[in-house]
Write a protein that holds these residues in place. Sequence first.
Motif, PDB file in Angstrom:
ATOM      1  N   LYS A   1       0.841  -1.199   0.000  1.00  0.00           N
ATOM      2  CA  LYS A   1       0.000   0.000   0.000  1.00  0.00           C
ATOM      3  C   LYS A   1       0.875   1.247   0.000  1.00  0.00           C
ATOM      4  O   LYS A   1       1.855   1.342   0.735  1.00  0.00           O
ATOM      5  N   SER A   2       0.486   2.236  -0.810  1.00  0.00           N
ATOM      6  CA  SER A   2       1.291   3.458  -0.929  1.00  0.00           C
ATOM      7  C   SER A   2       0.686   4.661  -0.212  1.00  0.00           C
ATOM      8  O   SER A   2       1.388   5.622   0.067  1.00  0.00           O
ATOM      9  N   PHE A   3      -0.613   4.672   0.049  1.00  0.00           N
ATOM     10  CA  PHE A   3      -1.276   5.794   0.721  1.00  0.00           C
ATOM     11  C   PHE A   3      -1.072   7.103  -0.040  1.00  0.00           C
ATOM     12  O   PHE A   3      -0.690   8.112   0.534  1.00  0.00           O
ATOM     13  N   VAL A   4      -1.327   7.095  -1.335  1.00  0.00           N
ATOM     14  CA  VAL A   4      -1.149   8.300  -2.151  1.00  0.00           C
ATOM     15  C   VAL A   4      -2.467   8.985  -2.487  1.00  0.00           C
ATOM     16  O   VAL A   4      -2.482   9.960  -3.222  1.00  0.00           O
ATOM     17  N   GLY A   5      -3.575   8.519  -1.934  1.00  0.00           N
ATOM     18  CA  GLY A   5      -4.878   9.114  -2.208  1.00  0.00           C
ATOM     19  C   GLY A   5      -5.064  10.416  -1.446  1.00  0.00           C
ATOM     20  O   GLY A   5      -4.167  10.904  -0.747  1.00  0.00           O
ATOM     21  N   LEU A   6      -6.251  10.975  -1.562  1.00  0.00           N
ATOM     22  CA  LEU A   6      -6.547  12.252  -0.924  1.00  0.00           C
ATOM     23  C   LEU A   6      -6.631  12.166   0.593  1.00  0.00           C
ATOM     24  O   LEU A   6      -6.333  13.121   1.285  1.00  0.00           O
ATOM     25  N   SER A   7      -7.032  11.009   1.121  1.00  0.00           N
ATOM     26  CA  SER A   7      -7.198  10.861   2.560  1.00  0.00           C
ATOM     27  C   SER A   7      -6.409   9.664   3.072  1.00  0.00           C
ATOM     28  O   SER A   7      -6.759   8.510   2.806  1.00  0.00           O
ATOM     29  N   ALA A   8      -5.352   9.943   3.829  1.00  0.00           N
ATOM     30  CA  ALA A   8      -4.549   8.861   4.403  1.00  0.00           C
ATOM     31  C   ALA A   8      -5.375   8.031   5.381  1.00  0.00           C
ATOM     32  O   ALA A   8      -5.212   6.813   5.461  1.00  0.00           O
ATOM     33  N   ILE A   9      -6.296   8.675   6.100  1.00  0.00           N
ATOM     34  CA  ILE A   9      -7.147   7.955   7.050  1.00  0.00           C
ATOM     35  C   ILE A   9      -8.060   6.975   6.316  1.00  0.00           C
ATOM     36  O   ILE A   9      -8.213   5.822   6.710  1.00  0.00           O
ATOM     37  N   SER A  10      -8.650   7.428   5.223  1.00  0.00           N
ATOM     38  CA  SER A  10      -9.515   6.556   4.431  1.00  0.00           C
ATOM     39  C   SER A  10      -8.721   5.376   3.867  1.00  0.00           C
ATOM     40  O   SER A  10      -9.172   4.232   3.907  1.00  0.00           O
ATOM     41  N   GLU A  11      -7.533   5.655   3.362  1.00  0.00           N
ATOM     42  CA  GLU A  11      -6.697   4.590   2.823  1.00  0.00           C
ATOM     43  C   GLU A  11      -6.234   3.642   3.921  1.00  0.00           C
ATOM     44  O   GLU A  11      -6.105   2.443   3.701  1.00  0.00           O
ATOM     45  N   PHE A  12      -5.994   4.165   5.118  1.00  0.00           N
ATOM     46  CA  PHE A  12      -5.632   3.327   6.259  1.00  0.00           C
ATOM     47  C   PHE A  12      -6.754   2.339   6.569  1.00  0.00           C
ATOM     48  O   PHE A  12      -6.516   1.145   6.745  1.00  0.00           O
ATOM     49  N   HIS A  13      -7.984   2.853   6.620  1.00  0.00           N
ATOM     50  CA  HIS A  13      -9.122   1.984   6.903  1.00  0.00           C
ATOM     51  C   HIS A  13      -9.300   0.920   5.823  1.00  0.00           C
ATOM     52  O   HIS A  13      -9.590  -0.244   6.128  1.00  0.00           O
ATOM     53  N   THR A  14      -9.100   1.287   4.576  1.00  0.00           N
ATOM     54  CA  THR A  14      -9.179   0.320   3.483  1.00  0.00           C
ATOM     55  C   THR A  14      -8.101  -0.748   3.631  1.00  0.00           C
ATOM     56  O   THR A  14      -8.363  -1.945   3.486  1.00  0.00           O
ATOM     57  N   ALA A  15      -6.872  -0.316   3.935  1.00  0.00           N
ATOM     58  CA  ALA A  15      -5.756  -1.259   4.083  1.00  0.00           C
ATOM     59  C   ALA A  15      -5.993  -2.218   5.244  1.00  0.00           C
ATOM     60  O   ALA A  15      -5.766  -3.423   5.119  1.00  0.00           O
ATOM     61  N   VAL A  16      -6.468  -1.702   6.364  1.00  0.00           N
ATOM     62  CA  VAL A  16      -6.733  -2.559   7.529  1.00  0.00           C
ATOM     63  C   VAL A  16      -7.850  -3.545   7.209  1.00  0.00           C
ATOM     64  O   VAL A  16      -7.757  -4.732   7.536  1.00  0.00           O
ATOM     65  N   GLY A  17      -8.897  -3.073   6.537  1.00  0.00           N
ATOM     66  CA  GLY A  17      -9.994  -3.964   6.156  1.00  0.00           C
ATOM     67  C   GLY A  17      -9.528  -5.079   5.232  1.00  0.00           C
ATOM     68  O   GLY A  17      -9.866  -6.248   5.429  1.00  0.00           O
ATOM     69  N   GLN A  18      -8.723  -4.728   4.232  1.00  0.00           N
ATOM     70  CA  GLN A  18      -8.176  -5.746   3.336  1.00  0.00           C
ATOM     71  C   GLN A  18      -7.307  -6.723   4.110  1.00  0.00           C
ATOM     72  O   GLN A  18      -7.399  -7.934   3.914  1.00  0.00           O
ATOM     73  N   PHE A  19      -6.459  -6.204   4.980  1.00  0.00           N
ATOM     74  CA  PHE A  19      -5.561  -7.052   5.757  1.00  0.00           C
ATOM     75  C   PHE A  19      -6.360  -8.073   6.570  1.00  0.00           C
ATOM     76  O   PHE A  19      -6.033  -9.257   6.587  1.00  0.00           O
ATOM     77  N   ILE A  20      -7.408  -7.620   7.231  1.00  0.00           N
ATOM     78  CA  ILE A  20      -8.229  -8.526   8.044  1.00  0.00           C
ATOM     79  C   ILE A  20      -8.886  -9.583   7.164  1.00  0.00           C
ATOM     80  O   ILE A  20      -8.882 -10.772   7.497  1.00  0.00           O
ATOM     81  N   ASN A  21      -9.449  -9.167   6.034  1.00  0.00           N
ATOM     82  CA  ASN A  21     -10.077 -10.132   5.117  1.00  0.00           C
ATOM     83  C   ASN A  21      -9.070 -11.160   4.628  1.00  0.00           C
ATOM     84  O   ASN A  21      -9.358 -12.364   4.591  1.00  0.00           O
ATOM     85  N   TYR A  22      -7.890 -10.699   4.227  1.00  0.00           N
ATOM     86  CA  TYR A  22      -6.856 -11.623   3.743  1.00  0.00           C
ATOM     87  C   TYR A  22      -6.391 -12.562   4.852  1.00  0.00           C
ATOM     88  O   TYR A  22      -6.150 -13.744   4.620  1.00  0.00           O
ATOM     89  N   GLN A  23      -6.258 -12.032   6.064  1.00  0.00           N
ATOM     90  CA  GLN A  23      -5.804 -12.851   7.186  1.00  0.00           C
ATOM     91  C   GLN A  23      -6.786 -13.975   7.467  1.00  0.00           C
ATOM     92  O   GLN A  23      -6.388 -15.121   7.678  1.00  0.00           O
ATOM     93  N   VAL A  24      -8.075 -13.663   7.465  1.00  0.00           N
ATOM     94  CA  VAL A  24      -9.101 -14.684   7.702  1.00  0.00           C
ATOM     95  C   VAL A  24      -9.047 -15.745   6.605  1.00  0.00           C
ATOM     96  O   VAL A  24      -9.106 -16.948   6.883  1.00  0.00           O
ATOM     97  N   ALA A  25      -8.911 -15.309   5.349  1.00  0.00           N
ATOM     98  CA  ALA A  25      -8.837 -16.261   4.226  1.00  0.00           C
ATOM     99  C   ALA A  25      -7.585 -17.126   4.323  1.00  0.00           C
ATOM    100  O   ALA A  25      -7.643 -18.341   4.104  1.00  0.00           O
ATOM    101  N   LEU A  26      -6.444 -16.510   4.658  1.00  0.00           N
ATOM    102  CA  LEU A  26      -5.202 -17.281   4.774  1.00  0.00           C
ATOM    103  C   LEU A  26      -5.268 -18.291   5.921  1.00  0.00           C
ATOM    104  O   LEU A  26      -4.751 -19.398   5.800  1.00  0.00           O
TER     105      LEU A  26
END
Length: 105
Positions: free
Chosen positions: A61-86
């Motif tokens: 993740k690069s966090f280059v969007g307009l909102s670092a907080i929004s991108e943080f939440h997206t990254a954490v959500g993806q991480f949790i989903n991937y962790q559960v799948a793994l």
Amino acid sequence: MSAKDIFHNTVRSALEKDGWTITNEPLFLQPSQEVTMKVDLAAQKLLSAQKGNQKIAVEVKSFVGLSAISEFHTAVGQFINYQVALEKLEPERILYLAITRDIYQ
């Protein structure tokens, strides 16, 4: 196919320089018939004959969007989903989130 993150090749190069072998790019996970996920990189590294193979998955993740907080939440959500799948599909694989030092600090 979605675009690679701007730091994708940098992370891949760093892993390879550290002795990791990239095994999947991306690593596709399908925890159910309806759901398919793509983790940016999968790698493995032989640690020793006694310990066997260590396997990892890396989401970049690069966090280059307009909102670092929004991108943080997206990254954490993806991480949790991937962790559960793994945990279900490849419990031996450790998941990492690759981010820049500035974002980490």
